[in-house]
Design an enzyme around this catalytic site. Sequence first.
Site, PDB file in Angstrom:
ATOM      1  N   LEU A  20       0.851  -1.205   0.000  1.00  6.13           N
ATOM      2  CA  LEU A  20       0.000   0.000   0.000  1.00  6.13           C
ATOM      3  C   LEU A  20       0.877   1.241   0.000  1.00  6.13           C
ATOM      4  O   LEU A  20       1.873   1.290   0.714  1.00  6.13           O
ATOM      5  CB  LEU A  20      -0.893  -0.036   1.244  1.00  6.13           C
ATOM      6  CG  LEU A  20      -1.650   1.215   1.700  1.00  6.13           C
ATOM      7  CD1 LEU A  20      -2.932   0.807   2.436  1.00  6.13           C
ATOM      8  CD2 LEU A  20      -0.822   2.137   2.598  1.00  6.13           C
ATOM      9  N   ASN A  21       0.481   2.253  -0.813  1.00  6.28           N
ATOM     10  CA  ASN A  21       1.037   3.591  -0.541  1.00  6.28           C
ATOM     11  C   ASN A  21      -0.088   4.621  -0.471  1.00  6.28           C
ATOM     12  O   ASN A  21      -0.998   4.440   0.357  1.00  6.28           O
ATOM     13  CB  ASN A  21       2.251   3.954  -1.401  1.00  6.28           C
ATOM     14  CG  ASN A  21       2.090   3.945  -2.888  1.00  6.28           C
ATOM     15  OD1 ASN A  21       1.725   2.936  -3.465  1.00  6.28           O
ATOM     16  ND2 ASN A  21       2.366   5.032  -3.526  1.00  6.28           N
ATOM     17  N   ASP A  22      -0.083   5.674  -1.234  1.00  3.55           N
ATOM     18  CA  ASP A  22      -0.938   6.840  -0.965  1.00  3.55           C
ATOM     19  C   ASP A  22      -2.441   6.554  -0.803  1.00  3.55           C
ATOM     20  O   ASP A  22      -3.001   5.744  -1.532  1.00  3.55           O
ATOM     21  CB  ASP A  22      -0.868   7.832  -2.134  1.00  3.55           C
ATOM     22  CG  ASP A  22       0.524   8.151  -2.572  1.00  3.55           C
ATOM     23  OD1 ASP A  22       1.475   7.724  -1.930  1.00  3.55           O
ATOM     24  OD2 ASP A  22       0.645   8.853  -3.596  1.00  3.55           O
ATOM     25  N   SER A  82      -1.992   8.355  -8.133  1.00  5.19           N
ATOM     26  CA  SER A  82      -2.856   8.994  -7.140  1.00  5.19           C
ATOM     27  C   SER A  82      -3.770  10.074  -7.700  1.00  5.19           C
ATOM     28  O   SER A  82      -3.498  10.681  -8.736  1.00  5.19           O
ATOM     29  CB  SER A  82      -1.992   9.604  -6.046  1.00  5.19           C
ATOM     30  OG  SER A  82      -1.420   8.556  -5.306  1.00  5.19           O
ATOM     31  N   ASP A 141      -1.044  13.427  -9.700  1.00  4.49           N
ATOM     32  CA  ASP A 141      -1.806  13.485  -8.448  1.00  4.49           C
ATOM     33  C   ASP A 141      -2.826  14.632  -8.418  1.00  4.49           C
ATOM     34  O   ASP A 141      -2.759  15.524  -7.563  1.00  4.49           O
ATOM     35  CB  ASP A 141      -0.866  13.586  -7.218  1.00  4.49           C
ATOM     36  CG  ASP A 141       0.263  12.576  -7.264  1.00  4.49           C
ATOM     37  OD1 ASP A 141       0.079  11.534  -7.927  1.00  4.49           O
ATOM     38  OD2 ASP A 141       1.326  12.822  -6.664  1.00  4.49           O
TER      39      ASP A 141
HETATM   40  C1  FRU Z   1       3.572   9.530  -3.849  1.00  6.69           C
HETATM   41  C2  FRU Z   1       3.496   8.969  -5.261  1.00  6.69           C
HETATM   42  C3  FRU Z   1       2.600   9.807  -6.152  1.00  6.69           C
HETATM   43  C4  FRU Z   1       2.190   8.830  -7.231  1.00  6.69           C
HETATM   44  C5  FRU Z   1       2.080   7.547  -6.437  1.00  6.69           C
HETATM   45  C6  FRU Z   1       2.467   6.319  -7.213  1.00  6.69           C
HETATM   46  O1  FRU Z   1       3.897   8.566  -2.909  1.00  6.69           O
HETATM   47  O2  FRU Z   1       4.805   8.866  -5.811  1.00  6.69           O
HETATM   48  O3  FRU Z   1       3.202  10.974  -6.658  1.00  6.69           O
HETATM   49  O4  FRU Z   1       0.989   9.169  -7.832  1.00  6.69           O
HETATM   50  O5  FRU Z   1       2.910   7.683  -5.308  1.00  6.69           O
HETATM   51  O6  FRU Z   1       2.167   5.176  -6.472  1.00  6.69           O
END
Ligand code: FRU
Length: 457
Positions: A20-22, A82, A141
Amino acid sequence: MDKKNDIKPKYHIAPKAGFLNDPNGLVQFKGIYHAFYQWLEEVTPQGAKCWRHCISKDLVHWEDKGIALKPDMWYDKNGCYSGNAIVFSEKIYLFYTGNVRKENGDRETYQCLATSEDGITFKKHGPVVYLPEGYTAHFRDPKVWKDEEENIWWMIVGAQTIEKKGNVALFWSEDLYNWNYKGNLLPDTMNWGYMCECPDMIRLGEKYILIVSMQEKKIENSIEKDSCHAVWMSGEFSKEKGTFTPYKEGIRVDEGFDFYAPQSFVDENNRTLYMSWMGGGEYDYQMSQPAGKDGWLHSFTYPREFVYKNNWLYQKPIKELEFLRDDKVEKSIEDEEVSLEVKDYYKEMEFMLNDQNEFKCTILGSLKLSYNSSQKILNIKRFNWLTKEFDEKYLNINEDLKTFKIFIDNSSVEIFINEGKRVISSRVYFQNNSIQIKANGKLKLNLWSYKGDNTNE
Ligand code: FRU
């Protein structure tokens, strides 16, 4: 498995499996909270990201709904990156970045739209914003919000100018499909790192607050293990000029060891809430975490409410957490050291200090806090599983430390200082089963475990 050794947070959004990230697309639609997250099936930060969807009635119990957006079109084939969500005319509108890599490795970026009428199935409409001149392909984003006064929509996109400087691009639209480029939002006389990710514009009363997740070069010998961080700033938003002029340099949204890419939304009760990725950092640091060995990695923070008062952005834990509380346990400590056993596994701990106080607290062997009231400095040490040493931070509180709240949810620890004036979020993997507190002076403690969190389950 013994629940005490479970490292996955229980009341936070965390993947069942994978990476998981954003936070993406946070929104309340017909009473239900929807959250999406950047997701990969494998436990690695690298790959073509999906939007994974989950829903909740109360922001603390989340139900996984699977993948909402996958990278299967020419304009998003290397990742549905994102973006955010808004509700308009009975539909959810998702804005996201389509990330494309050409054969020669060059990057392309498209700001795309997807909609949903039922909140479960999402229809892609393709790109609605193409890269304007003056930027590199590090352009991503989107965050969209409604301007009720002008009856238009604004979009901001995280950007890097061709001079390789971070900035934020501003667009406006009357119908959410056709977008007009307005210009660079931020003054180029200030430093925004080499790229601004995940920009967010928040309106609290008459105030506009901008948040950006800044990517900066790592500073040699800095104690920060990572130079990417999220900052907030209040400022003047000129709709006519399309500029945001901050009153001063950005201030860290959170001062913990694991925090990046926060995203806010306004819920149906008109609260401005946000969640953030409780993760980040260099590849080796991320991959060294014990969670990865269990087949999942990272989580969000708890949802928090933003409140602006006395020229400061405060963060409050959402009141829904109070509904989880079991009976309160009260303790008073004076010039002594106590040890609390993990069988009473506390999810929420509130410390109330007298003016003259010094304390030390070690949480499960992996997080050490110490405070000295004469210097008003809080020292935080957290065990780093990559270096096998403690990372350390000094927080200059600049005022008396009066209250101190710690939320523990297995490997997630969030600390709110003085009613949310400063916040520290970190991943903490426990090494023993006790919480030790030592106080010089008087310290009152309120402790809660949460209902349904039976540690012997
Ligand atoms: C931030 C980021 C965003 C991008 C996403 C890719 O953590 O690098 O800029 O959209 O993660 O997973």
